[in-house]
Design an enzyme around this catalytic site. Structure first.
Site, PDB file in Angstrom:
ATOM      1  N   ARG A 114      42.583  35.976  52.967  1.00  0.00           N
ATOM      2  CA  ARG A 114      41.935  37.256  52.655  1.00  0.00           C
ATOM      3  C   ARG A 114      42.941  38.412  52.740  1.00  0.00           C
ATOM      4  NH1 ARG A 114      38.949  39.444  55.778  1.00  0.00           N
ATOM      5  NH2 ARG A 114      39.283  38.168  57.635  1.00  0.00           N
TER       6      ARG A 114
ATOM      7  N   LYS B  46      33.000  36.299  50.589  1.00  0.00           N
ATOM      8  CA  LYS B  46      32.918  37.275  51.673  1.00  0.00           C
ATOM      9  C   LYS B  46      32.434  38.641  51.193  1.00  0.00           C
ATOM     10  CE  LYS B  46      34.084  34.711  55.148  1.00  0.00           C
ATOM     11  NZ  LYS B  46      33.018  34.264  56.092  1.00  0.00           N
TER      12      LYS B  46
ATOM     13  N   HIS C  24      27.694  35.633  61.075  1.00  0.00           N
ATOM     14  CA  HIS C  24      28.836  34.801  60.700  1.00  0.00           C
ATOM     15  C   HIS C  24      28.797  33.574  61.600  1.00  0.00           C
ATOM     16  CE1 HIS C  24      33.464  34.304  60.256  1.00  0.00           C
ATOM     17  NE2 HIS C  24      32.829  33.676  59.304  1.00  0.00           N
TER      18      HIS C  24
ATOM     19  N   SER D   8      37.053  32.229  61.479  1.00  0.00           N
ATOM     20  CA  SER D   8      37.672  31.149  60.730  1.00  0.00           C
ATOM     21  C   SER D   8      38.686  30.411  61.602  1.00  0.00           C
ATOM     22  CB  SER D   8      38.372  31.723  59.490  1.00  0.00           C
ATOM     23  OG  SER D   8      39.017  30.718  58.774  1.00  0.00           O
TER      24      SER D   8
ATOM     25  N   LYS E 164      33.670  26.227  63.452  1.00  0.00           N
ATOM     26  CA  LYS E 164      32.288  26.338  62.978  1.00  0.00           C
ATOM     27  C   LYS E 164      31.925  25.205  62.027  1.00  0.00           C
ATOM     28  CE  LYS E 164      31.925  30.261  60.937  1.00  0.00           C
ATOM     29  NZ  LYS E 164      33.355  30.350  60.691  1.00  0.00           N
ATOM     30  N   THR E 165      32.772  25.010  61.031  1.00  0.00           N
ATOM     31  CA  THR E 165      32.476  23.993  60.022  1.00  0.00           C
ATOM     32  C   THR E 165      32.585  22.599  60.603  1.00  0.00           C
ATOM     33  OG1 THR E 165      33.249  25.451  58.262  1.00  0.00           O
ATOM     34  CG2 THR E 165      33.143  23.104  57.772  1.00  0.00           C
TER      35      THR E 165
ATOM     36  N   ASP F   3      28.662  28.676  57.466  1.00  0.00           N
ATOM     37  CA  ASP F   3      29.388  29.934  57.633  1.00  0.00           C
ATOM     38  C   ASP F   3      28.531  31.190  57.726  1.00  0.00           C
ATOM     39  OD1 ASP F   3      31.985  31.177  57.865  1.00  0.00           O
ATOM     40  OD2 ASP F   3      31.732  31.935  55.843  1.00  0.00           O
TER      41      ASP F   3
ATOM     42  N   ARG G 261      42.074  25.032  51.698  1.00  0.00           N
ATOM     43  CA  ARG G 261      40.612  25.113  51.693  1.00  0.00           C
ATOM     44  C   ARG G 261      39.985  24.121  50.718  1.00  0.00           C
ATOM     45  NH1 ARG G 261      37.727  28.605  55.358  1.00  0.00           N
ATOM     46  NH2 ARG G 261      39.351  29.917  56.260  1.00  0.00           N
TER      47      ARG G 261
END
Length: 532
Positions: free
Chosen positions: A60, A201, A220, A238, A242-243, A257, A323
């Site tokens: 980002r 995002k 988030h 990130s 989480k994933t 997410d 990714r």
């Protein structure tokens, strides 16, 4: 007319796009694959995923995001270092230049939705100059049924032109890349960067503006649910897990997410997942690993053999932030409806590069509020430009770059829901143990999984807890399938004095950061933080 070519009656002329050479409306995945290959935007790799490169921007461009200062939203936006004001007249100027730039060019249009709760679902449109970014949007958002496409009217539109570059002197941007959100015009402009995450995002940021005004908490976080209907939320930035942790073979994935928490329960904003895949393995992350071997998955900056086209998921030569963007059904046990009830457990993930936080600890509601507002982690390499090793950061609500309103507005909604639904709250450190980054080692993933499972299945309800002397959170004395010595981080350090110094150093950072919000919170929340 085929279902994947249905054009909305609400055309592109509504945002000033005219004289286009061709409009590609709502192509399905195979059609977009064909376009990617025809346009030489990417390559098909072993077993079917499509590999693309994003060029200079492999993460980002956080400093290149702006919110237009316009009358309908300017009094609600939390202006500052995160939400940077952008003049209306400059937005109109850059929009007109994009409109001119796209004349005589092909564009791809994907009409879809954000939000799986019908009461709060938002129709959106993503217009891209490349086919692979349109496939990205198709993967990431909730697809509109074919019989709804003709009458689809977007509430927000994303116009994505990575090959159009801003002129910083003329446009007032920080570089030639830009992400401009005009909440009044309901339009997002993205240019100068091909990183797909900017698309998802930007819509998340929009949802974070709209939903709290309807008393819906936008978050988030990832979410999953067991067969009994017990929902768990996983907050974290990130790279904190989480994933990985929500993709549990014994639980159904709601989403990885972005979620909302309404009076109806939890709902996913998206229809897909955007997983960081550097170094993942079939052994430790089997569900995500398998998505890198499926047709429809987009692999951003993932290395592969030029002849055999087999992937090398350990290769970070392009970026640490490799990714995979894939539709949520690629996870075998994902819920198609993308919704669940009210959560029983909230887990706040942090990747602590200091190596001083326990691998798991229970929090009181006040401690949960403190850590939610703090949003501590170590920002991992590759998630943003210029980040090459873990960097200490505090990100309010575990997602400050995407929070349009003041963090306290989200915190109030979270507190109300924790209390109303009697939610158990946990702090989980997926970062370092036995020493700080460079000395210790990363927390062993199977141990983290075992601790999270113990929290979710109730195994920790009957164990003894003791408060951490500095951070005050309640640390279990024992846990199933985990060595007892790792539960107290001080025990994992050879140099105990060095641990004490590092722990106090982090506690001071917590105090300094929380001073930015303390005037709005109650004393019991302020006092729930560490002892500096």
């Amino acid at each position: 007319m085929q279902a994947n070519h249905i054009k909305s009656k609400y055309g592109l002329d509504n945002i000033g796009l005219i004289n286009l050479s061709r409009e590609h409306w709502n192509h399905n995945t195979p059609a977009l694959y064909e376009a990617v290959i025809r346009r030489q935007e990417g390559h098909i790799t072993h077993l079917g995923p499509i590999a693309v490169r994003t060029g200079t921007h492999t993460g980002r461009a956080a400093k290149d995001k702006f919110i237009v200062a316009e009358p309908t939203s300017k009094d609600l936006v939390w202006w500052g270092n995160i939400n940077i004001a952008y003049p209306e007249d400059k937005f109109e100027l850059i929009l007109r230049r994009i409109q001119a730039y796209l004349q005589s060019k092909e564009v791809y249009v994907q009409d879809c939705y954000a939000g799986a709760d019908p009461d709060y679902q938002m129709p959106i449109r993503v217009i891209t100059e490349t086919a692979w970014h349109n496939l990205f949007a198709r993967n990431m958002f909730i697809q509109a049924p074919p019989d709804k496409l003709e009458d689809h009217v977007p509430e927000f539109t994303v116009l994505h032109v990575p090959n159009f570059h801003a002129d910083p002197e003329l446009d007032g941007t920080h570089s030639d890349a830009f992400i401009l959100l005009n909440l009044g015009r309901k339009l997002v402009l993205i240019g100068g960067t091909a990183y797909g995450g900017e698309i998802k995002k930007s819509i998340f940021t929009v949802m974070n503006y709209l939903l709290p005004q309807s008393k819906v908490l936008s978050m988030h976080c990832s979410a999953n649910v067991n067969k009994a209907g017990d929902v768990a939320l996983f907050f974290g930035l990130s790279g904190t897990g989480k994933t990985t942790l929500s993709a549990d073979p014994n639980r159904n994935l709601i989403g990885d997410d972005e979620h909302g928490w309404s009076d109806n329960g939890i709902f996913n904003f998206e229809g897909g997942c955007y997983a960081k895949v550097i170094g993942i393995s079939k052994e430790h992350e089997p569900e995500i690993y398998e998505t890198t071997r499926k047709f429809g998955t987009i692999l951003e900056n993932v290395a592969y053999h030029p002849v055999q086209r087999k992937l090398d998921l350990d290769d970070n030569s392009l970026t640490e932030n490799t990714r995979a963007a894939y539709p949520i059904p690629h996870i075998p046990n994902a819920l198609r409806e993308k919704r669940g009830g009210h959560p029983n457990n909230v887990i706040m993930l942090t990747s602590d590069a200091f190596g001083v936080l326990p691998p798991i600890a229970k929090m009181t509601p006040e401690q949960a509020m403190y850590h939610f507002i703090s949003g501590y982690t170590s920002k991992l390499a590759g998630t943003e430009l210029g980040i090459t090793e873990p960097t200490t950061t505090f990100s309010a609500c575990f997602g400050e770059p995407f929070m349009v309103l003041h963090p306290f507005e989200y915190a109030k909604l979270l507190k109300e829901r924790i209390n109303k639904h009697q939610v158990d709250c946990w702090l989980v450190n997926t970062g370092w143990t036995g020493g700080p980054y460079g000395v210790g080692k990363r927390m062993h993933l199977p141990y983290t999984r075992a601790l999270v499972n113990a929290a979710l299945d109730g195994s920790l309800k009957d164990v003894e807890f003791e408060p951490d002397p500095i951070f005050k959170v309640l640390v279990p004395r024992s846990a199933p399938d985990v060595p007892q010595e790792i539960l107290k981080p001080r025990n994992t350090w050879e140099d105990k004095d060095a641990y004490d110094r590092k722990a106090k150093e982090l506690a001071v950072k917590f105090k300094e950061n929380f001073a930015n919000y303390s005037e709005k919170v109650s004393p019991d929340v302020r006092d729930a933080g560490p002892v500096a």
